[in-house]
Scaffold this active site. Sequence first.
Site, PDB file in Angstrom:
ATOM      1  N   ASP A 148     -86.102 -60.543 -62.715  1.00 17.58           N
ATOM      2  CA  ASP A 148     -86.658 -60.531 -64.058  1.00 17.58           C
ATOM      3  C   ASP A 148     -85.559 -60.898 -65.046  1.00 17.58           C
ATOM      4  O   ASP A 148     -84.364 -60.697 -64.778  1.00 17.58           O
ATOM      5  CB  ASP A 148     -87.235 -59.161 -64.404  1.00 17.58           C
ATOM      6  CG  ASP A 148     -88.029 -59.204 -65.705  1.00 17.58           C
ATOM      7  OD1 ASP A 148     -88.963 -60.018 -65.800  1.00 17.58           O
ATOM      8  OD2 ASP A 148     -87.704 -58.434 -66.621  1.00 17.58           O
ATOM      9  N   GLU A 191     -84.643 -61.095 -69.535  1.00 20.68           N
ATOM     10  CA  GLU A 191     -84.984 -60.929 -70.943  1.00 20.68           C
ATOM     11  C   GLU A 191     -84.298 -62.060 -71.702  1.00 20.68           C
ATOM     12  O   GLU A 191     -83.217 -62.510 -71.305  1.00 20.68           O
ATOM     13  CB  GLU A 191     -84.545 -59.565 -71.476  1.00 20.68           C
ATOM     14  CG  GLU A 191     -85.161 -58.370 -70.757  1.00 20.68           C
ATOM     15  CD  GLU A 191     -86.670 -58.297 -70.848  1.00 20.68           C
ATOM     16  OE1 GLU A 191     -87.243 -58.891 -71.795  1.00 20.68           O
ATOM     17  OE2 GLU A 191     -87.289 -57.661 -69.983  1.00 20.68           O
ATOM     18  N   HIS A 220     -87.666 -56.028 -76.130  1.00 23.29           N
ATOM     19  CA  HIS A 220     -86.646 -55.514 -75.212  1.00 23.29           C
ATOM     20  C   HIS A 220     -85.606 -54.611 -75.873  1.00 23.29           C
ATOM     21  O   HIS A 220     -84.876 -53.894 -75.180  1.00 23.29           O
ATOM     22  CB  HIS A 220     -85.941 -56.661 -74.475  1.00 23.29           C
ATOM     23  CG  HIS A 220     -85.446 -57.765 -75.352  1.00 23.29           C
ATOM     24  ND1 HIS A 220     -84.533 -57.589 -76.349  1.00 23.29           N
ATOM     25  CD2 HIS A 220     -85.758 -59.094 -75.349  1.00 23.29           C
ATOM     26  CE1 HIS A 220     -84.274 -58.746 -76.930  1.00 23.29           C
ATOM     27  NE2 HIS A 220     -85.022 -59.674 -76.355  1.00 23.29           N
ATOM     28  N   HIS A 279     -89.156 -53.336 -72.533  1.00 24.11           N
ATOM     29  CA  HIS A 279     -88.903 -54.204 -71.393  1.00 24.11           C
ATOM     30  C   HIS A 279     -87.407 -54.195 -71.088  1.00 24.11           C
ATOM     31  O   HIS A 279     -86.584 -54.262 -71.991  1.00 24.11           O
ATOM     32  CB  HIS A 279     -89.347 -55.637 -71.696  1.00 24.11           C
ATOM     33  CG  HIS A 279     -90.822 -55.808 -71.720  1.00 24.11           C
ATOM     34  ND1 HIS A 279     -91.454 -56.902 -71.174  1.00 24.11           N
ATOM     35  CD2 HIS A 279     -91.802 -55.020 -72.209  1.00 24.11           C
ATOM     36  CE1 HIS A 279     -92.765 -56.778 -71.355  1.00 24.11           C
ATOM     37  NE2 HIS A 279     -92.989 -55.639 -71.987  1.00 24.11           N
ATOM     38  N   ASP A 324     -87.720 -53.555 -64.735  1.00 22.87           N
ATOM     39  CA  ASP A 324     -88.895 -54.370 -64.436  1.00 22.87           C
ATOM     40  C   ASP A 324     -88.813 -54.982 -63.045  1.00 22.87           C
ATOM     41  O   ASP A 324     -89.828 -55.092 -62.344  1.00 22.87           O
ATOM     42  CB  ASP A 324     -89.069 -55.466 -65.493  1.00 22.87           C
ATOM     43  CG  ASP A 324     -89.571 -54.909 -66.822  1.00 22.87           C
ATOM     44  OD1 ASP A 324     -89.772 -53.684 -66.908  1.00 22.87           O
ATOM     45  OD2 ASP A 324     -89.758 -55.698 -67.757  1.00 22.87           O
TER      46      ASP A 324
END
Length: 226
Positions: A7, A9, A57, A152, A157
């Site tokens: 994952d 960001e 985030h 997030h 995640d």
Amino acid sequence: MRHIFLDTETTGLYANQGHRIIEIAAVEIVNRRPTNNSFHFYLNPDREIDPAAQEVHGITLDFLQDKPKFTEIASDFIEFIKDTTLIIHNAPFDVGFINMELGLIERQPIENVVANIIDTLKMAKDMRPGQRNSLDALCRFYNIDNSQRSLHGALLDAQLLAEVYLAMTRGQEDLMIDFQYSGTDIAGEKNTHRPANLFILKASDEELKSHEVYLDKMKGEKKLIW
């Protein structure tokens, strides 16, 4: 089998508009079991973060000022994911950003590094058409605790995605793993190993005799095909 759950960001939604990765995380699962082996970095993007992205985030530019740039971690990242099956929720988004970052430092795209890429969002849509299939929705559906996910975060995640994927694929793949050959088995030879807890109930002599009588009776009534 080695799977990597990934994952990211980012500073915004669109890699082609110059947005950058600010957090990247990858979690390793081998033969459907966590290994506690992971790759995780916050990254200095050398640009502003969109306010809407920061609301998602919670990562600030001040926090990222002393963090490495993508080029500094690229070789270690490629080594970590090389030749694996990469599993991502909404893969086109993350793959697009990673390939943008790799392209900026003249590295080959991620598709040339890994063996395969699986998009769990596409999987979920095929399995649950018409349903909400966000990571949070899938956690609720599979009773996975995501209570720590107030914002997030790439590492959390990726860990949640691993749990979701294992729940989504539970079944036939579990059997394959539970009953795989041992390291001493030779390909092409008959596997005579049985799970230790497999109980076999044999018919008694009386039951076998009754079965033969039943078959003889059936033969007298109609032609059998076995």
